[in-house]
Design a protein around this motif. Sequence first.
Motif, PDB file in Angstrom:
ATOM      1  N   LEU A  22       0.833  -1.212   0.000  1.00 43.68           N
ATOM      2  CA  LEU A  22       0.000   0.000   0.000  1.00 43.68           C
ATOM      3  C   LEU A  22       0.862   1.255   0.000  1.00 43.68           C
ATOM      4  O   LEU A  22       0.568   2.226  -0.724  1.00 43.68           O
ATOM      5  N   ALA A  23       1.920   1.261   0.808  1.00 41.47           N
ATOM      6  CA  ALA A  23       2.801   2.429   0.856  1.00 41.47           C
ATOM      7  C   ALA A  23       3.477   2.650  -0.488  1.00 41.47           C
ATOM      8  O   ALA A  23       3.607   3.798  -0.950  1.00 41.47           O
ATOM      9  N   THR A  24       3.895   1.562  -1.128  1.00 37.96           N
ATOM     10  CA  THR A  24       4.550   1.685  -2.433  1.00 37.96           C
ATOM     11  C   THR A  24       3.605   2.282  -3.467  1.00 37.96           C
ATOM     12  O   THR A  24       3.956   3.208  -4.206  1.00 37.96           O
ATOM     13  N   VAL A  25       2.378   1.744  -3.520  1.00 38.11           N
ATOM     14  CA  VAL A  25       1.395   2.260  -4.486  1.00 38.11           C
ATOM     15  C   VAL A  25       1.073   3.719  -4.184  1.00 38.11           C
ATOM     16  O   VAL A  25       1.041   4.570  -5.095  1.00 38.11           O
ATOM     17  N   ILE A 327      -8.603  -9.665  -8.641  1.00 37.34           N
ATOM     18  CA  ILE A 327      -9.356  -8.992  -7.580  1.00 37.34           C
ATOM     19  C   ILE A 327      -8.418  -8.579  -6.452  1.00 37.34           C
ATOM     20  O   ILE A 327      -8.513  -7.464  -5.915  1.00 37.34           O
ATOM     21  N   GLU A 328      -7.501  -9.447  -6.109  1.00 36.41           N
ATOM     22  CA  GLU A 328      -6.587  -9.142  -5.004  1.00 36.41           C
ATOM     23  C   GLU A 328      -5.676  -7.968  -5.343  1.00 36.41           C
ATOM     24  O   GLU A 328      -5.490  -7.054  -4.525  1.00 36.41           O
ATOM     25  N   THR A 329      -5.104  -7.976  -6.552  1.00 41.52           N
ATOM     26  CA  THR A 329      -4.213  -6.872  -6.929  1.00 41.52           C
ATOM     27  C   THR A 329      -4.999  -5.578  -7.106  1.00 41.52           C
ATOM     28  O   THR A 329      -4.529  -4.514  -6.713  1.00 41.52           O
ATOM     29  N   LEU A 330      -6.199  -5.660  -7.691  1.00 41.81           N
ATOM     30  CA  LEU A 330      -7.002  -4.449  -7.878  1.00 41.81           C
ATOM     31  C   LEU A 330      -7.436  -3.875  -6.537  1.00 41.81           C
ATOM     32  O   LEU A 330      -7.477  -2.647  -6.364  1.00 41.81           O
ATOM     33  N   LEU A 331      -7.784  -4.753  -5.593  1.00 44.79           N
ATOM     34  CA  LEU A 331      -8.167  -4.266  -4.271  1.00 44.79           C
ATOM     35  C   LEU A 331      -7.013  -3.510  -3.629  1.00 44.79           C
ATOM     36  O   LEU A 331      -7.194  -2.404  -3.089  1.00 44.79           O
ATOM     37  N   LEU A 332      -5.826  -4.079  -3.712  1.00 41.78           N
ATOM     38  CA  LEU A 332      -4.673  -3.445  -3.077  1.00 41.78           C
ATOM     39  C   LEU A 332      -4.307  -2.136  -3.770  1.00 41.78           C
ATOM     40  O   LEU A 332      -4.083  -1.122  -3.108  1.00 41.78           O
ATOM     41  N   THR A 333      -4.247  -2.136  -5.105  1.00 44.59           N
ATOM     42  CA  THR A 333      -3.856  -0.893  -5.800  1.00 44.59           C
ATOM     43  C   THR A 333      -4.942   0.173  -5.720  1.00 44.59           C
ATOM     44  O   THR A 333      -4.635   1.367  -5.729  1.00 44.59           O
ATOM     45  N   SER A 334      -6.214  -0.221  -5.608  1.00 44.04           N
ATOM     46  CA  SER A 334      -7.290   0.775  -5.487  1.00 44.04           C
ATOM     47  C   SER A 334      -7.210   1.492  -4.146  1.00 44.04           C
ATOM     48  O   SER A 334      -7.335   2.722  -4.067  1.00 44.04           O
ATOM     49  N   VAL A 335      -6.997   0.706  -3.072  1.00 45.83           N
ATOM     50  CA  VAL A 335      -6.837   1.335  -1.758  1.00 45.83           C
ATOM     51  C   VAL A 335      -5.573   2.185  -1.740  1.00 45.83           C
ATOM     52  O   VAL A 335      -5.565   3.319  -1.234  1.00 45.83           O
ATOM     53  N   GLY A 336      -4.488   1.642  -2.313  1.00 43.21           N
ATOM     54  CA  GLY A 336      -3.254   2.428  -2.407  1.00 43.21           C
ATOM     55  C   GLY A 336      -3.441   3.669  -3.254  1.00 43.21           C
ATOM     56  O   GLY A 336      -2.887   4.741  -2.952  1.00 43.21           O
ATOM     57  N   GLY A 337      -4.261   3.561  -4.320  1.00 45.62           N
ATOM     58  CA  GLY A 337      -4.530   4.726  -5.162  1.00 45.62           C
ATOM     59  C   GLY A 337      -5.299   5.799  -4.410  1.00 45.62           C
ATOM     60  O   GLY A 337      -5.043   6.998  -4.580  1.00 45.62           O
ATOM     61  N   ALA A 338      -6.264   5.373  -3.556  1.00 46.72           N
ATOM     62  CA  ALA A 338      -7.006   6.348  -2.753  1.00 46.72           C
ATOM     63  C   ALA A 338      -6.070   7.086  -1.801  1.00 46.72           C
ATOM     64  O   ALA A 338      -6.172   8.304  -1.612  1.00 46.72           O
ATOM     65  N   LEU A 339      -5.148   6.321  -1.192  1.00 49.13           N
ATOM     66  CA  LEU A 339      -4.148   6.971  -0.341  1.00 49.13           C
ATOM     67  C   LEU A 339      -3.238   7.863  -1.186  1.00 49.13           C
ATOM     68  O   LEU A 339      -2.776   8.915  -0.727  1.00 49.13           O
ATOM     69  N   GLY A 340      -2.971   7.447  -2.426  1.00 49.19           N
ATOM     70  CA  GLY A 340      -2.142   8.240  -3.333  1.00 49.19           C
ATOM     71  C   GLY A 340      -2.771   9.581  -3.659  1.00 49.19           C
ATOM     72  O   GLY A 340      -2.057  10.562  -3.894  1.00 49.19           O
ATOM     73  N   LEU A 341      -4.112   9.649  -3.679  1.00 53.47           N
ATOM     74  CA  LEU A 341      -4.775  10.930  -3.917  1.00 53.47           C
ATOM     75  C   LEU A 341      -4.427  11.921  -2.812  1.00 53.47           C
ATOM     76  O   LEU A 341      -4.205  13.109  -3.066  1.00 53.47           O
ATOM     77  N   ILE A 342      -4.393  11.424  -1.578  1.00 51.90           N
ATOM     78  CA  ILE A 342      -4.038  12.303  -0.456  1.00 51.90           C
ATOM     79  C   ILE A 342      -2.589  12.764  -0.589  1.00 51.90           C
ATOM     80  O   ILE A 342      -2.276  13.954  -0.418  1.00 51.90           O
ATOM     81  N   ILE A 343      -1.705  11.814  -0.900  1.00 47.00           N
ATOM     82  CA  ILE A 343      -0.289  12.176  -1.062  1.00 47.00           C
ATOM     83  C   ILE A 343      -0.125  13.125  -2.248  1.00 47.00           C
ATOM     84  O   ILE A 343       0.676  14.072  -2.200  1.00 47.00           O
ATOM     85  N   GLY A 344      -0.894  12.915  -3.323  1.00 49.22           N
ATOM     86  CA  GLY A 344      -0.826  13.810  -4.480  1.00 49.22           C
ATOM     87  C   GLY A 344      -1.242  15.227  -4.130  1.00 49.22           C
ATOM     88  O   GLY A 344      -0.619  16.201  -4.556  1.00 49.22           O
ATOM     89  N   ALA A 345      -2.318  15.358  -3.326  1.00 49.85           N
ATOM     90  CA  ALA A 345      -2.761  16.692  -2.895  1.00 49.85           C
ATOM     91  C   ALA A 345      -1.696  17.361  -2.032  1.00 49.85           C
ATOM     92  O   ALA A 345      -1.414  18.558  -2.180  1.00 49.85           O
ATOM     93  N   TRP A 346      -1.087  16.586  -1.123  1.00 50.19           N
ATOM     94  CA  TRP A 346       0.022  17.138  -0.320  1.00 50.19           C
ATOM     95  C   TRP A 346       1.192  17.515  -1.217  1.00 50.19           C
ATOM     96  O   TRP A 346       1.861  18.525  -0.983  1.00 50.19           O
ATOM     97  N   GLY A 347       1.444  16.689  -2.226  1.00 53.33           N
ATOM     98  CA  GLY A 347       2.549  16.960  -3.141  1.00 53.33           C
ATOM     99  C   GLY A 347       2.371  18.264  -3.893  1.00 53.33           C
ATOM    100  O   GLY A 347       3.337  19.003  -4.110  1.00 53.33           O
ATOM    101  N   ILE A 348       1.131  18.556  -4.271  1.00 51.55           N
ATOM    102  CA  ILE A 348       0.861  19.821  -4.974  1.00 51.55           C
ATOM    103  C   ILE A 348       1.142  21.004  -4.057  1.00 51.55           C
ATOM    104  O   ILE A 348       1.692  22.025  -4.478  1.00 51.55           O
ATOM    105  N   ARG A 349       0.791  20.861  -2.779  1.00 54.71           N
ATOM    106  CA  ARG A 349       1.101  21.938  -1.830  1.00 54.71           C
ATOM    107  C   ARG A 349       2.609  22.109  -1.676  1.00 54.71           C
ATOM    108  O   ARG A 349       3.114  23.233  -1.564  1.00 54.71           O
ATOM    109  N   LEU A 350       3.320  20.981  -1.644  1.00 52.96           N
ATOM    110  CA  LEU A 350       4.783  21.057  -1.564  1.00 52.96           C
ATOM    111  C   LEU A 350       5.349  21.758  -2.793  1.00 52.96           C
ATOM    112  O   LEU A 350       6.257  22.598  -2.679  1.00 52.96           O
ATOM    113  N   LEU A 351       4.823  21.451  -3.955  1.00 52.98           N
ATOM    114  CA  LEU A 351       5.300  22.085  -5.186  1.00 52.98           C
ATOM    115  C   LEU A 351       5.036  23.588  -5.161  1.00 52.98           C
ATOM    116  O   LEU A 351       5.844  24.377  -5.674  1.00 52.98           O
TER     117      LEU A 351
END
Length: 807
Positions: A22-25, A327-351
């Motif tokens: 999850l952290a990697t994704v 299903i297993e890989t999609l479940l993991l990457t989807s949850v990781g992707g949702a967390l990635g949205l938060i990191i992406g928003a933080w990243g834009i603030r950093l930029l």
Amino acid sequence: MNDLKFALRQLRNSPAFTVTALATVAICLGANLAIFAVINSILLRPLPFPQSDRLVTIYNTYPKAGVENDGASITNYYERRGNIPAFESLSMYMERAETVGDPGSMQQEEIVRISPEFFTTLGVSPAIGRNFTDEETDPETNVIILTDEFWRQNFNSDPNILGRDTRINGIPRKIVGVLPPGFRFLSSEARVFLPIKSGMEERGPKARHSGGGVTHMIARLKPGATITEAQAQIDAHNATVEEDNPEAKMMAEAGFRSLVRPLHAEHVRSIRPTLLLMQAGVFFLLLIGAVNLINLFLIRASGRAKEMAIRRSMGASRWHVVKQVTIETLLLTSVGGALGLIIGAWGIRLLEVLGADRLPLGAQIAFDGWLALIGLAGAVALGIVIAVPIAWFNLSSNLPNALQSESRSGTISRAAQRVRHGFIVAQIALAFVLLAGAALLGLSLKKAMAVSPGFRSDHVLTGECTVSWDLQRERVGIVDRLLESIRQQPGIAATGTITNIPLSGDSGKTPVTPKGYVPPPGQSVHGHYSYAVHGEYFSALGIDLREGRFLTSADSHRAERVCVVDEDLARRYWPKGGALGQRIALGDEKDDAHLFTVVGVVGAVKQAALTETQGQGAVYLPYRYRDTYSIFIVTRTSQRPEAFAETLRKLVRATHPLLAVDNIRSMDTRIADSLITRRSPALLAGIFACVALLLAAIGTYGVLSYAVAQSTREIGIRMALGAQREQIGAQFLSLGLRLLIAGTLLGLLGAWLAGKAMQTVLFDVPPLHLAILFGTAAIMSVVSLVACLIPARRATMVNPVEALRAE
């Protein structure tokens, strides 16, 4: 639904694996989203005007004279208007700082002066009122158009705004229009628009080549017209109007041409290579993350090989296996992707903190629903990509071998081993490329920061002051009084003014011709920087005197026309010395009475950028010979420069009620700001490289750890037969070294190719830098060896009796 519940249970039962994946994704997708937000806002998203792909800009270039973009002149506008068939509409504009408000409380703001067709060319109409008319370009007419923001903020959204006045440069201007909400022209922060005023002399043939990088031209192509057609028509038009120009030969020798370019592409041209480089770097990070995830899933799939074999032997179809894995890989990457949205928003603030909002069109950068949708779609695509090799692994296993493998030896097929090892090699190679690229950017930044700007930036405060047209006749006396009031303040060592501060972003040039100078064959009159100074400017900025004397305020009160040149210009025209006493002409001036006598030579200053090439040359004139709206006040103080800012504002207002000062920054800050497009990519690349190193280490550790676990029985047998622990450890360490060497060799090739691709954004750094390559290899070796040593040591600690008993 049962498959989904089973996938959730499997992931919950492997918390270490799940958290790592999850952290990697999240990190890889979030970083890509943040950078893509910048790419999308600046490079991909069309300009916010109807059919913006038809908007073009036209500028004059004189490459052989050292002037790449001189804008366009007012004469160009009037000569071309209605005479270029490919253009539906043609207009021009100029941006500059002017004062807004009543005397005594005036504020400096960016203002855009435009031709009457400007908004029509953009495809925009005022929400209230109308556009300017041709009659309102007359110098005696004073009208203004406001943005919606200015109207709401300063006039409380008054619906009866038309006909009311607002003061610009102390002059009342009648409001004739209000623009639609949200209107913004390119990267300009202007909130008011005035007509460009000009007389017949400014529209005549003599002013045809007087753009000076100040006035700019835009046009809208007719439906179906192409830039190629417009370029051909502009070339033909220029040839026609230049026929009777006595300076046509000189312009031809300078390589004069008017270029037609897409407005959007030209506006972001300077930053495009850097943004594409950053997107490539963060994409490499995503590749490394994907490879790492695939390896982790393969290791996990190996551990479940017998489970899958049993399920297949009991009737599970190939499709069922593929579906469960997907299903297993999609479940993991989807949850990781949702967390990635938060990191992406933080990243834009950093930029934004790193200065992304100051890039061309950078104010449009935002995290919106479209970007979130792209992020989630990317997460789904990543899940499918990861599922493919995992499904292949599960389906390609031989059932009898799989059923026996875990119970007998715990080993896996050579094919599966080669796949995992290949992914580790790819991971190391990609991390090597990213780390080497980050080092190149860091070294480039270091060399740029080490460049001497030609002045001493410490303890220097600068501010931009607007001197309105009504004050031009008395501007010298006003600036005299202002500088005198500044000198009287405690801690002031020197103060002066200049019409353009170094590193301000304005790099227009003026043709300079020493008296009697004839350009060598194949060359033309050259363009050089030309500024007007007053007071103790050179001492305030810390520019060295090479010979002669500095200009002073007294030179603006003398009849004698004198100037100072920098050492680059002196070296170009008088390589053997003797610049003092020489006379030079600016522009197309030919009257001896208007030539300037050189009375001093000063050190060369980096005007446009720290990384600009040597030999640009500059001429400094007394302030009285340059009537300009804007001057920069330069003050050297013994205190912290920013501490003097508010005092400077008060002194400017006290000198004259129509004066205002803004853009107040220390010179150190200006230098730092000029390096934003180099510092931010270097910092981000360093962050990406560190994450890539961590992922490569995790991948290497995971594969070798699994190899040790799978070989436990074999290790136990070998040790029971007399094998030494050092031999066992060396076996696994050598495997890690082989993977490291293979990845490093591929990484060297990739780093060389990346260096060549990065050449346009590097400063004084070769694409193949041996020290960086060796350093990168050393860092990769240390990280990989640490990742290898832990599993290798674990192998040496295997107890043969317990290993055989467990079997």
